[in-house]
Design an enzyme around this catalytic site. Structure first.
Site, PDB file in Angstrom:
ATOM      1  N   HIS A 180       0.861  -1.186   0.000  1.00  0.00           N
ATOM      2  CA  HIS A 180       0.000   0.000   0.000  1.00  0.00           C
ATOM      3  C   HIS A 180       0.896   1.235   0.000  1.00  0.00           C
ATOM      4  CE1 HIS A 180      -3.948   1.956   1.573  1.00  0.00           C
ATOM      5  NE2 HIS A 180      -3.189   2.870   0.994  1.00  0.00           N
ATOM      6  N   ARG A 203       1.962   4.961  -0.165  1.00  0.00           N
ATOM      7  CA  ARG A 203       1.298   6.240   0.073  1.00  0.00           C
ATOM      8  C   ARG A 203       2.152   7.368  -0.508  1.00  0.00           C
ATOM      9  NH1 ARG A 203      -0.789   3.136   4.395  1.00  0.00           N
ATOM     10  NH2 ARG A 203      -3.043   3.483   4.625  1.00  0.00           N
ATOM     11  N   GLU A 245      -2.603  -1.706  -3.188  1.00  0.00           N
ATOM     12  CA  GLU A 245      -3.704  -0.943  -2.605  1.00  0.00           C
ATOM     13  C   GLU A 245      -3.373   0.543  -2.627  1.00  0.00           C
ATOM     14  OE1 GLU A 245      -5.090  -4.052   0.929  1.00  0.00           O
ATOM     15  OE2 GLU A 245      -4.043  -2.183   1.438  1.00  0.00           O
ATOM     16  N   HIS A 295      -7.955  -6.006   7.324  1.00  0.00           N
ATOM     17  CA  HIS A 295      -7.763  -4.975   8.344  1.00  0.00           C
ATOM     18  C   HIS A 295      -8.043  -5.556   9.729  1.00  0.00           C
ATOM     19  CE1 HIS A 295      -6.788  -0.691   8.933  1.00  0.00           C
ATOM     20  NE2 HIS A 295      -7.316  -0.912  10.112  1.00  0.00           N
ATOM     21  N   ASP A 296      -6.977  -5.700  10.496  1.00  0.00           N
ATOM     22  CA  ASP A 296      -7.030  -6.213  11.878  1.00  0.00           C
ATOM     23  C   ASP A 296      -7.403  -7.685  11.972  1.00  0.00           C
ATOM     24  OD1 ASP A 296      -6.169  -3.794  12.798  1.00  0.00           O
ATOM     25  OD2 ASP A 296      -8.122  -3.125  13.528  1.00  0.00           O
TER      26      ASP A 296
END
Length: 238
Positions: free
Chosen positions: A43, A45, A70, A190-191
């Site tokens: 991911h 950024r 992502e 996620h988590d």
């Protein structure tokens, strides 16, 4: 079968903290695949605080399983994905300064934008996925964008599970059923962790892939990376 895609952002974060090349991202990705993981997720950024855009390019020549990138589809991200042409692109609506992803798309409000972006990726033969909250309306909205898959945002499930509340799975079941009826593939992330992934997998029909990074790398500090990957594969496919 539910595939395990390992998010390696935390490996890059650790590397960047000392300004050198330890741990080496390329070697770690090769090891992760050799240990049995069925995909690699990154991911990048805009501030490149963990995965750098050049990492994304370098990994294109390394990843032998599924390669998932992502990110928020700003112009620089779109250009990067079109250059690399990974197996899958997952669209995430996080702000540039977000610590981590914290919400899914409003697929109704942003339908036209998502439809335009997704059509460009699909013209380039890149499988598309949209990060969504477990809300049936958002799943229905995703169908209209033309996406191939959705990725269910699982933070709420993980939080409820940690508190002993297994009823927190129900919105995810409802969303997955709606996605299946509409012909959408289902990913999740996620988590998710060794504690909660087995129950999630057992309850979600048609779950194709989970993307796990923070928990998996944290667990590996105690249990070892190869061992942890094998534990995840066992929980996902037992």
């Amino acid at each position: 079968m539910t595939k395990l895609s390992v998010n390696v952002n935390k490996i890059a974060t650790l590397r960047n903290s000392r300004g050198g090349d330890v741990p080496n991202l390329i070697k770690t990705v090769k090891d992760i695949e050799s240990f049995g993981a069925e995909g690699i997720t990154i991911h990048p950024r805009p501030d490149e605080r963990h995965i750098r855009y050049q990492d994304a390019r370098d990994l294109k020549e390394v990843v032998k399983t599924e390669y998932n990138i992502e990110g928020n589809p700003i112009k620089s991200f779109i250009d990067l994905v079109l250059e690399i042409r990974p197996t899958q692109v997952t669209l995430v609506p996080d702000a540039e300064d977000a610590i981590t992803s914290n919400a899914g798309w409003d697929t109704v409000k942003h339908k036209d934008f998502l439809k335009e972006v997704i059509s460009e990726f699909k013209r380039n033969h890149i499988r598309t996925s949209i990060f969504v909250n477990p809300v049936v309306e958002m799943v229905v909205g995703a169908v209209e964008t033309g996406t191939d898959r959705i990725e269910l945002y699982t933070e709420a499930y993980a939080h409820a599970f940690a508190e002993g509340n297994k009823t927190g799975i129900q919105p995810y079941i409802d969303a997955a059923v709606a996605a299946g009826k509409a012909g959408l593939g289902i990913n999740a992330g996620h988590d998710l962790s060794l504690d909660n992934v087995k129950f999630f997998k057992e309850k979600i029909p048609g779950l194709l892939e989970v993307s796990i990074g923070h928990a998996l790398i944290s667990e590996s500090l105690y249990l070892g990376l190869e061992n942890v990957i094998q534990l995840y594969l066992g929980k996902l496919n037992s």
